[in-house]
Design an enzyme around this catalytic site. Structure first.
Site, PDB file in Angstrom:
ATOM      1  N   LYS A 187       5.648  -5.040   7.049  1.00 17.16           N
ATOM      2  CA  LYS A 187       5.259  -3.871   5.995  1.00 17.16           C
ATOM      3  C   LYS A 187       5.238  -2.616   6.691  1.00 17.16           C
ATOM      4  O   LYS A 187       3.830  -1.895   6.632  1.00 17.16           O
ATOM      5  CB  LYS A 187       3.765  -4.327   5.355  1.00 17.16           C
ATOM      6  CG  LYS A 187       3.386  -3.660   3.927  1.00 17.16           C
ATOM      7  CD  LYS A 187       4.130  -3.829   2.746  1.00 17.16           C
ATOM      8  CE  LYS A 187       3.903  -2.810   1.770  1.00 17.16           C
ATOM      9  NZ  LYS A 187       4.522  -2.728   0.681  1.00 17.16           N
ATOM     10  N   ASP A 219       7.452  -7.299   0.654  1.00 17.04           N
ATOM     11  CA  ASP A 219       7.221  -7.436  -0.779  1.00 17.04           C
ATOM     12  C   ASP A 219       8.864  -7.570  -1.560  1.00 17.04           C
ATOM     13  O   ASP A 219       9.150  -8.628  -2.355  1.00 17.04           O
ATOM     14  CB  ASP A 219       6.556  -6.241  -1.520  1.00 17.04           C
ATOM     15  CG  ASP A 219       7.118  -4.762  -1.064  1.00 17.04           C
ATOM     16  OD1 ASP A 219       7.844  -4.844   0.052  1.00 17.04           O
ATOM     17  OD2 ASP A 219       6.838  -3.889  -1.675  1.00 17.04           O
TER      18      ASP A 219
END
Ligand code: NAD
Ligand code: IPM
Ligand code: MN
Length: 357
Positions: A187, A219
């Site tokens: 991330k 994600d």
């Protein structure tokens, strides 16, 4: 004689471990491997008996062993223990991982032939899926600075270069021995720890020019794991992302009852690497004590133990082959049979694998 610490734990832990042990014992015996299995208390079972989820006698046994064969710990009864540090997960499992610096957690997620329709994802998307997640296991939010006050709390995610580099190298070595494709999940658009992971990644990958690499935001990766799981070979990621992604990958294969794990570190044994071997799932309190749990993840974890800690690759392959054949014959536990299908209990499924072996 080589020694295995057997820690059944809570919930379905004792059922799956007792059902699986004869399979591992038989495979070891056929390979002329002499293993001494010794049981000890861990988790809620140990807390009830001694007041601590990881008592000194259990630690002593683990210290003196070549591997730990672990069931699962935790359950609703222990969720409200006054001292959160004595909860089975935080008080037993995490300290064991930390004590032996088990930084590389290996979780293979395979769709077995014949089980494609058990996946909630379309058959044509999952058929042939075979990926392996390498999850960093002794860093990140799990082990960072923590505090809990009446109206605030924090868990610090922290990593250093050494922690990242060793697990990345491990993952590259695994990728070299498989399909030579490695994906880093991170991330880095938000987390500075992920920025560091990417920097270390750029240096380590230069040493493995034969491995095809890519990287992906976590994600987005949760979507690709469902929409095109066959595009991945080896996936490497930090601790908490790895925890979440491996449950997701497990469900895509049909059931978490199929996914084993090996947690490995620097400690060497006479024939390999010291490790903790446990199914990727938990203590499943909803089905505990009913002979309903799928023992295959635990049996396959035993195969990983034979391979990694005892150098018995052939014995491991025999166990894995027996599991594959039992599934190909259509034998199913409840989680794999669906509500209307014919299902075997925990013991009968493990016995079928033993017979096949
Ligand atoms: P879980 O993995 O125990 O169960 C999730 C779901 O999967 C449940 O519906 C369960 O019935 C099913 N399931 C799990 N293993 C199965 C098997 N072998 N066969 C068939 N179905 C199976 O996760 P949870 O419910 O979130 O957690 C229950 C407890 O286990 C909690 O206390 C949690 O902290 C603990 N836990 C322990 C470990 C571990 O010891 N390594 C891992 C995860 C969760
Ligand atoms: C796992 C479990 C553990 C984890 C818990 C029980 C501490 O979910 O092994 O995946 O989060 O690592
Ligand atoms: Mn988990």
């Amino acid at each position: 004689m080589a020694k295995v610490a057997v820690l059944p734990g809570d919930g379905i832990g004792p059922e799956i471990v007792e059902a699986s042990l004869p399979v591992i014992e038989a495979a070891a015996k056929a390979a002329r491997l002499k293993l001494d299995f010794e049981r000890a208390l861990v988790g809620g079972a140990a807390y009830d008996a001694t007041g601590h989820p990881l008592p000194p006698a259990t630690l002593k046994l683990c210290d003196a062993s070549d591997a730990i064969y672990f069931g699962s710990v935790g359950g609703p009864k222990y969720d409200t223990i006054p001292d959160p540090n004595l909860r089975p997960e935080r008080g037993a499992l995490l300290p064991l991982r930390k004590r032996y610096t088990l930084y590389a957690n290996v979780r293979p997620a395979v769709v077995y032939p014949g089980l494609e329709r058990r996946s909630p994802v379309k058959e044509e998307i999952v058929r042939g899926m075979n990926l392996l997640v390498v999850r960093e296991l002794v860093g990140g939010a799990y082990f960072g600075k923590k505090a809990l006050a009446a109206a605030s709390a924090y868990d610090v995610i922290s990593y250093d270069r050494v922690q990242i580099e060793r697990v990345l190298r491990f993952a590259f070595e695994v990728a070299m021995a498989r399909g030579r494709h490695l994906t880093l999940v991170h991330k880095a658009n938000v987390l500075l720890t992920s920025v560091l992971w990417k920097r270390v990644w750029d240096r380590v990958r230069a040493r493995y020019p034969k491995v095809r690499v890519d990287d992906c935001y976590v994600d987005a990766f949760t979507m690709y794991l469902i929409s095109r799981p066959r595009d991945y070979d080896v996936v490497v990621t930090e601790n908490m992302m790895g925890d979440i992604l491996t449950d997701e990958a497990a469900q895509v294969t049909g059931s978490i009852g199929l996914i084993p794990s090996a947690s490995l570190g620097p400690r060497r044994t006479r024939h390999g690497t010291f490790g903790l071997f446990e199914p990727s799932h938990g203590s499943a309190p909803d089905i505990a004590g009913k002979d309903l749990a799928n023992p295959l993840a635990t049996i396959l974890s035993g195969a990983l133990m034979l391979r990694y800690s005892f150098g018995a690759a052939k014995a491991a392959e025999r166990v894995e082959g027996a599991v594959r054949r039992v599934l190909a014959k259509g034998l199913r536990t409840r989680d794999l049979a669906g509500p209307k299908g014919r299902a075997l209990g925990t013991r009968a499924m493990a016995a079928a694998v033993l017979k096949e072996l």
